[in-house]
Write a protein that holds these residues in place. Sequence first.
Motif, PDB file in Angstrom:
ATOM      1  N   VAL A  23       0.836  -1.192   0.000  1.00 43.98           N
ATOM      2  CA  VAL A  23       0.000   0.000   0.000  1.00 43.98           C
ATOM      3  C   VAL A  23       0.876   1.250   0.000  1.00 43.98           C
ATOM      4  CG1 VAL A  23      -1.491   1.297   1.571  1.00 43.98           C
ATOM      5  CG2 VAL A  23      -1.965  -1.108   1.095  1.00 43.98           C
ATOM      6  N   ARG A  25      -0.615   4.365   0.731  1.00 46.02           N
ATOM      7  CA  ARG A  25      -1.179   5.247   1.754  1.00 46.02           C
ATOM      8  C   ARG A  25      -2.463   4.633   2.303  1.00 46.02           C
ATOM      9  NH1 ARG A  25      -3.642  10.538   2.616  1.00 46.02           N
ATOM     10  NH2 ARG A  25      -4.960  10.405   0.776  1.00 46.02           N
ATOM     11  N   VAL A  27      -5.989   5.420   3.810  1.00 46.16           N
ATOM     12  CA  VAL A  27      -6.871   6.588   3.813  1.00 46.16           C
ATOM     13  C   VAL A  27      -7.889   6.511   4.959  1.00 46.16           C
ATOM     14  CG1 VAL A  27      -8.485   7.940   2.429  1.00 46.16           C
ATOM     15  CG2 VAL A  27      -6.681   6.632   1.299  1.00 46.16           C
ATOM     16  N   LYS A 111     -12.094  -4.064  11.023  1.00 39.26           N
ATOM     17  CA  LYS A 111     -12.842  -4.741   9.969  1.00 39.26           C
ATOM     18  C   LYS A 111     -12.058  -4.667   8.654  1.00 39.26           C
ATOM     19  CE  LYS A 111     -17.276  -3.937   8.129  1.00 39.26           C
ATOM     20  NZ  LYS A 111     -18.355  -2.936   8.173  1.00 39.26           N
ATOM     21  N   ASP A 112     -11.856  -3.472   8.180  1.00 42.16           N
ATOM     22  CA  ASP A 112     -11.121  -3.318   6.917  1.00 42.16           C
ATOM     23  C   ASP A 112     -10.512  -1.930   6.847  1.00 42.16           C
ATOM     24  OD1 ASP A 112     -13.324  -1.678   6.244  1.00 42.16           O
ATOM     25  OD2 ASP A 112     -14.370  -3.407   5.394  1.00 42.16           O
ATOM     26  N   MET A 113      -9.747  -1.686   5.774  1.00 42.58           N
ATOM     27  CA  MET A 113      -9.178  -0.345   5.606  1.00 42.58           C
ATOM     28  C   MET A 113      -9.173   0.066   4.153  1.00 42.58           C
ATOM     29  SD  MET A 113      -5.419  -1.404   6.859  1.00 42.58           S
ATOM     30  CE  MET A 113      -4.076  -1.660   5.705  1.00 42.58           C
ATOM     31  N   GLU A 114      -9.315   1.384   3.953  1.00 44.96           N
ATOM     32  CA  GLU A 114      -9.288   1.937   2.602  1.00 44.96           C
ATOM     33  C   GLU A 114      -7.875   2.418   2.319  1.00 44.96           C
ATOM     34  OE1 GLU A 114     -12.251   4.911   3.111  1.00 44.96           O
ATOM     35  OE2 GLU A 114     -13.577   3.323   3.828  1.00 44.96           O
ATOM     36  N   VAL A 115      -7.348   1.967   1.183  1.00 44.91           N
ATOM     37  CA  VAL A 115      -5.939   2.278   0.893  1.00 44.91           C
ATOM     38  C   VAL A 115      -5.768   2.757  -0.545  1.00 44.91           C
ATOM     39  CG1 VAL A 115      -5.149   0.535   2.537  1.00 44.91           C
ATOM     40  CG2 VAL A 115      -5.472  -0.097   0.146  1.00 44.91           C
ATOM     41  N   GLN A 116      -4.619   3.326  -0.792  1.00 46.54           N
ATOM     42  CA  GLN A 116      -4.262   3.717  -2.174  1.00 46.54           C
ATOM     43  C   GLN A 116      -2.959   3.028  -2.552  1.00 46.54           C
ATOM     44  OE1 GLN A 116      -4.176   8.005  -1.835  1.00 46.54           O
ATOM     45  NE2 GLN A 116      -6.155   8.149  -2.850  1.00 46.54           N
TER      46      GLN A 116
END
Lengths: 116, 222
Positions: A23, A25, A27, A111-116
Amino acid sequence: MHELPITEEILKVVLKHAVTNNVQRVVGINLQIGKLSDLEDEWIQRYFDYLSKGTLAEGAKLRIERMPIKMQCPSCSQSYEVEMTGLENLVCPKCGEKGGSLLSGREYYIKDMEVQ
Amino acid sequence: MAEVRLIEVKEEILADNIKVAAGVRERLQKTKTMLVNLMSSPGSGKTSLILRTIAHLKDSLKLGVIEADIDSMVDAEKVAAQGVRAVQLRTGGFCHLDATMVTQGIDALNVSDLDLVIIENVGNLVCPAEFDTGAHKNVMILSVPEGDDKPLKYPLMFSICDVLIVNKTDYLSLSDFNTEVLRKRVLALNPTIIIMEVSCKDGSGIDPWVNWLKDEVAEFKK
């Protein structure tokens, strides 16, 4: 009151997943925390902002879903949800028995993560 | 700007501590050393209860004490003066003990020949309830001057304990503390909790508590 050690753990787990998934970053991070826990959302974010400086997770927004307190009736085993304020007068909605044992409401879960 | 994607994490935040705590229990199972985690607010009588317990049990059981304190040696010195092995963990600003800190305490105590180790956790009704120390039994003290409404304010602590010691019963006549109301409130949250009333000052009610400990240690050693 123990937001700091909890936040350190969150960052540790998040960075581990960020590295294994290549990953650039992080977010956002979606957490599930039980309503019985005494954590203040605002302080978790503040500590996170402080601890994550200079890491892949710097600037990530934490979103906290509060998980319900679930009790189980000692008499008929029915499970039911209550709020913190309802803990004083626990009554089983099915059979009317008083009291109950705790099934859930203590979660500390990423739970989860938002990534770039 | 790079596209945002979602990664599933699905991890317990306290997974590390849960694992270390399970390791502590397993290790102490091998040496047949029972670990009891004693929690309460500051000033409820944790050290006094430990000193009373030592006085009753030191001839029949080999005891050790792990003391947690923000930054002093006061409690460990009191315990060591009774001829019982004690270590003091200085927790700095920490509000609770976790299983890793307890592991350090167990290492320092050299527990292999001990029957019972009592952890005196940091005085606090919030944070210690969230962190598994690796203890086999959780015990809390509520003292009469704190009031009978505490189960409503700190429900998690009352939910996770095996035993509730109501201490300072010598203050009952000076207070509007209602023991029956307290019992109802606590049992509603935790129907299997054992409630015992003691006064560490005059020693009343100590016998049922030390007998419970003796029985539990005997059961644990089976």
